[in-house]
Each structure stands twice: as structure tokens, then as C-alpha cells.
Design an enzyme around this catalytic site. Structure first.
Site, PDB file in Angstrom:
ATOM      1  N   GLN A  46      -4.158  -1.906  10.053  1.00  0.00           N
ATOM      2  CA  GLN A  46      -4.004  -3.201   9.401  1.00  0.00           C
ATOM      3  C   GLN A  46      -4.565  -4.320  10.289  1.00  0.00           C
ATOM      4  O   GLN A  46      -4.226  -4.439  11.456  1.00  0.00           O
ATOM      5  CB  GLN A  46      -2.522  -3.462   9.088  1.00  0.00           C
ATOM      6  CG  GLN A  46      -2.279  -4.743   8.315  1.00  0.00           C
ATOM      7  CD  GLN A  46      -2.909  -4.747   6.938  1.00  0.00           C
ATOM      8  OE1 GLN A  46      -2.824  -3.781   6.203  1.00  0.00           O
ATOM      9  NE2 GLN A  46      -3.544  -5.851   6.591  1.00  0.00           N
ATOM     10  N   ASP A  64     -10.797   3.109   4.621  1.00  0.00           N
ATOM     11  CA  ASP A  64     -10.860   1.659   4.425  1.00  0.00           C
ATOM     12  C   ASP A  64     -12.255   1.105   4.731  1.00  0.00           C
ATOM     13  O   ASP A  64     -12.498  -0.090   4.588  1.00  0.00           O
ATOM     14  CB  ASP A  64      -9.806   0.972   5.299  1.00  0.00           C
ATOM     15  CG  ASP A  64      -9.431  -0.417   4.795  1.00  0.00           C
ATOM     16  OD1 ASP A  64      -9.561  -0.662   3.578  1.00  0.00           O
ATOM     17  OD2 ASP A  64      -9.002  -1.253   5.614  1.00  0.00           O
ATOM     18  N   LYS A  77       0.837  -1.204   0.000  1.00  0.00           N
ATOM     19  CA  LYS A  77       0.000   0.000   0.000  1.00  0.00           C
ATOM     20  C   LYS A  77       0.874   1.257   0.000  1.00  0.00           C
ATOM     21  O   LYS A  77       0.566   2.239  -0.682  1.00  0.00           O
ATOM     22  CB  LYS A  77      -0.945  -0.025   1.204  1.00  0.00           C
ATOM     23  CG  LYS A  77      -2.026  -1.102   1.073  1.00  0.00           C
ATOM     24  CD  LYS A  77      -2.705  -1.430   2.403  1.00  0.00           C
ATOM     25  CE  LYS A  77      -3.687  -2.578   2.235  1.00  0.00           C
ATOM     26  NZ  LYS A  77      -4.221  -3.083   3.508  1.00  0.00           N
TER      27      LYS A  77
END
Length: 280
Positions: free
Chosen positions: A98, A121, A54
């Protein structure tokens, strides 16, 4: 022998990134660099790889990737404090925590600590609710990628019967809401669904998101169905038995090179969207 349309995620991703590059350049001219902060707690090697990918994708577009690494023994309170600092930092436009985090951390509390305007996200409870009501600015990235692929290839959604195999809060459930909001008839199944094969056989659109390698069998696929495999398992294997499913499908995503690249592009897009909104 049936030759389905290959839904090429690299092609879709590249088109999205070409558009983003122009938008990032326009922001740069105004002195703004779209910035994504990624938080990695612990030393999970797969998570570290995802964060690195990313970060590389950000840098290639001229975006900033700010990596925050925290030790495995981090507490929920310490993680929440870090997220709050990023919420208050005007130079950060998107925050990505994450998954997974170490067991001692309340992951849901951590996700929900992310400010909604920086939830690029699509992991917060509020973001999920907004997605269900069809006004989320940043839906979960993999569901957004699936919808982008359907649209890129002009595959019809309205009136179609979509069967989603998987019910995770950032994949199966939100993609079901997105398909429903586009006037598909949606059946949500999972690994414990009785007679799963019968449900899948009725689908015009199959979304495989169950997290089990080659779980969806070829003879479950109705001839002419569209198959979107959002699974990624060890050995670059998806949730569908690719060759067998391709024999019946009219269109199918490969693994790798299908939904995955578009997912990362949607994360970048949401971050650029957030940067534009912050300076509007």
C-alpha cells in the site's frame, strides 16, 4: 442541455466480479484459494481504509485476503525481507504494497522486490516496461480499469486523440502507453504543462489523473469528448469539475462510483489470473 452517457463503474465492476466468482469457484474445487497479501506500513488512516476495502472485496468473492501490518519505524531491509517471504510462499498469488510508505523506506526498491508473477498491482519497473511493450500480464490497476470502462461501453479508441493529464508511474504514464498500444494518438500533460487548456481542448478522450480537485474545467472539454476522471480527492471530489465537464462531454465517469470500483475489480481479476497461472 447536454446529457452525457454516465460511465457507471459499479455496473462494470459488478460484471467483472460475476465472472470472477465463477473462476474462483472453479479454483476452490481444485483446492486452490486465490490469495492477495496486502502490506500496510505505518498508520495512515486512508491507507488502512483502502486495505480494508480490498480485503472485504476479496472475501466476498471467496478469495483470501492476507493482511500484513508493519510499524511506522520499519526499515527498507525489514520490508524487503517481508516481501521476499511472500514471494517464496506458494499460497500467495498476489502482493500489494500500500502506497505511501513512511519516508525512511526506499519505496521503489520495495516495489521492485515484488516478484513479477505476483505484481498484481502493476507497480514494478519490469511490469511498467512490459506494459509499454504491450505484453504485461498485470498492468497497473487504475489504467486497466480505464481501458475496461472504454471497452465495456464500446467507446472507440483507435485513431482518437487522448490527452492524459498526469504522469505518475502507476497511472498517467501506463494509461498513456495502453492507449497508444490501442492506436490512440496520445498527449501526456501535467500540472506544469504550459497552456494546458489548449491541449485538453483538442482531446477526444480526456483522462484526468493529476490529483487536484476540480482541476479540469468544463470549458476545456471539446463538445463530444469522453471524460475519464481517475482523481479522488477529499470530500469525494474528482480531478474534473463534474457538472461543467458533463455539459460538454458525450460520456463521463462520476466520482465516486466511476473508475474507483473498477480499479479494485481489476486487482481481484489480476489475483485470480495469477492463481490460475500458478496451477496451470
Amino acid at each position: 442541455m447536454n446529457t452525457p452517457l454516465l460511465l457507471d463503474g459499479v455496473e462494470v465492476s459488478n460484471q467483472i466480479k460475476q465472472d470472477l466468482a465463477k473462476r474462483v469457484e472453479q479454483l476452490n474445487h481444485k483446492g486452490i484459494t486465490p490469495s492477495l497479501a496486502t502490506i500496510l506500513v505505518g498508520e495512515d488512516p486512508s491507507s488502512a481504509t483502502y486495505v480494508r476495502m480490498k480485503g472485504n472485496a476479496c472475501r466476498k468473492l471467496g478469495m483470501e485476503s492476507r493482511k500484513i501490518e508493519m510499524p511506522t519505524e520499519t526499515t527498507t531491509e525489514e520490508l524487503l525481507a517481508t516481501i521476499q517471504q511472500l514471494n517464496e510462499d506458494d499460497s500467495v498469488h498476489g502482493i500489494l504494497l500500500q502506497h505511501p510508505v513512511p519516508d525512511q523506506i526506499d519505496e521503489r526498491a520495495a516495489f521492485d522486490a515484488i516478484a513479477i508473477e505476483k505484481d498484481v498491482d502493476g507497480v514494478t519497473t519490469l511490469g511498467f516496461a512490459q506494459n509499454a511493450f504491450n505484453f504485461a500480464q498485470y498492468p497497473s490497476c487504475t489504467p486497466a480499469a480505464i481501458m475496461a470502462m472504454l471497452d465495456h461501453y464500446d467507446l472507440p479508441i483507435e485513431g482518437k486523440h487522448a490527452v492524459v493529464v498526469g504522469r505518475s508511474p502507476i497511472l498517467g504514464k501506463p494509461v498513456s502507453m495502453m492507449l497508444l498500444n490501442r492506436n490512440a494518438t496520445v498527449t501526456i500533460c501535467h500540472s506544469r504543462t504550459n497552456d494546458l487548456e489548449t491541449h485538453v481542448k483538442q482531446a477526444d478522450i480526456v483522462v484526468a489523473a493529476v490529483g487536484r480537485p476540480e482541476f479540469i474545467k468544463g470549458d476545456w472539454i471539446k463538445p463530444g469528448a469522453v471524460v475519464l476522471d481517475a482523481g479522488y480527492n477529499k470530500g469525494n471530489i474528482g480531478d474534473c469539475d463534474y457538472e461543467a465537464c458533463a455539459a460538454n462531454a458525450s460520456a463521463i465517469t462520476p466520482v465516486p462510483g466511476g473508475v474507483g470500483p473498477v480499479t479494485i475489480s481489476m486487482l481481484l481479476k489480476h489475483t485470480v489470473d495469477a492463481a490460475e497461472r500458478a496451477q496451470a
